[in-house]
Design an enzyme around this catalytic site. Structure first.
Site, short mmCIF file in Angstrom:
data_model
loop_
_atom_site.label_atom_id
_atom_site.label_comp_id
_atom_site.label_asym_id
_atom_site.label_seq_id
_atom_site.Cartn_x
_atom_site.Cartn_y
_atom_site.Cartn_z
N LYS A 138 9.98 12.07 -3.54
CA LYS A 138 8.66 13.05 -2.91
C LYS A 138 9.11 13.70 -1.51
O LYS A 138 8.86 15.05 -2.37
CB LYS A 138 8.66 11.46 -1.39
CG LYS A 138 8.32 10.23 -2.12
CD LYS A 138 7.36 9.12 -0.89
CE LYS A 138 6.58 7.96 -1.82
NZ LYS A 138 5.57 7.96 -2.66
N HIS A 174 9.71 7.63 3.45
CA HIS A 174 8.77 8.53 3.66
C HIS A 174 9.34 9.17 4.95
O HIS A 174 8.92 10.03 5.48
CB HIS A 174 7.16 8.24 4.31
CG HIS A 174 6.77 7.60 2.98
ND1 HIS A 174 6.53 6.60 2.06
CD2 HIS A 174 5.93 9.04 2.17
CE1 HIS A 174 6.13 6.13 1.18
NE2 HIS A 174 5.20 7.72 1.18
N SER A 208 3.49 4.28 5.02
CA SER A 208 2.89 5.39 4.55
C SER A 208 1.41 5.81 4.75
O SER A 208 0.82 6.86 3.87
CB SER A 208 3.20 4.90 2.54
OG SER A 208 2.42 4.21 2.48
#
Length: 269
Positions: A116, A85, A57
């Site tokens: 996310k 991610h 990240s």
């Protein structure tokens, strides 16, 4: 025993600590060093787990998952990847790092998030039927958490439907990322070793990164400063994440702000 990448996310580190297992951190993305550590310690434990982020990240680089899978199999270790991610970003239509490398059925455990790229809330652990059933019965965070709301679940399903129907959003994300990175590099900024849309703007010291972030905000751009202890001392940065929702005009606006502040603070010429 758990073998954990040195740059794994804090949530992985906390999970490892809560497990009460023996933890050995291996140098970031160094498969040879990992294998040496497994050879040294594996024989002392009945079970061993190798755990890594899929996309890291802070730097935006990708785990060497095929090589990790080979090492884990060779030494009878469980392989777990946290792809928070990578899902919605890598692979066909955002299916994640396992799909990106074609490792379906080889990675034992995949952890993901719906907060996310999917833009909602919640998380997921995927694996064998036996693993899933075990977690349902024994996973304390699952057992003692409230269920997601019906609207949140519906939004998660809708997000998945969008990604399954078309690669348009993921394609646009990568197009925006490539454009923004190339323009930032042309301006003279150091964007680190990122291989994904996560774009670290390397600045060095935390006070500079904090000042840079504040000035960007004054110029109409929200981009947060990241410093120690989230990243090592001397590796402070602004972390930028272009999205599929950004237009070229949005990106150009941000680039102008970065250029203005970068020159003002002496980061670029």
């Amino acid at each position: 025993m758990i073998f954990s990448d040195q740059l794994n996310h804090a949530s992985i580190i906390d999970g490892c600590r809560l497990s009460r297992a023996k933890i050995i951190a291996y140098p970031h993305n160094d498969v040879d060093a990992l294998e040496d550590l497994i050879k040294e310690h594996r024989g002392n434990y009945r079970r061993a787990l190798v755990v890594t982020d899929g996309v890291f990240s802070m730097d935006g680089d990708i785990a060497p998952l095929p090589q990790l899978a080979e090492v884990a199999k060779r030494h009878n270790c469980i392989l777990m990847v946290d792809d928070a991610h990578g899902e919605g970003v890598l692979g066909r239509g955002g299916r994640g790092i396992v799909d990106h490398f074609g490792l379906h059925g080889i990675v034992d455990i995949e952890v993901g998030t719906l907060s996310k790229a999917f833009g909602v809330v919640g998380g997921v652990v995927a694996g064998s039927k036996r693993l899933v059933e075990w977690l349902r019965q024994r996973g304390r965070p699952f057992l003692f958490s409230s269920a997601m709301t019906v609207p949140d679940v519906a939004a998660c399903l809708a997000a998945l439907d969008l990604l399954e129907e078309s690669t348009e959003l993921v394609d646009r994300l990568w197009e925006n990322a490539r454009y923004f990175k190339a323009e930032m590099q042309a301006l003279g900024f150091d964007t680190g070793q990122s291989e994904t849309p996560i774009t670290p703007v390397m600045l060095g010291e935390a006070p500079l990164a904090q000042t840079f972030s504040r000035r960007l905000f004054e110029e109409g751009v929200f981009a947060t400063a990241i410093g120690y202890p989230t990243v090592p001392r001397g590796a402070a940065r602004i972390r930028v994440m272009p999205s599929a929702a950004h237009t070229k005009e949005d990106l150009d606006f941000a680039l102008q702000a970065f250029a203005k502040v970068g020159r003002e603070l002496g980061v670029i010429g």
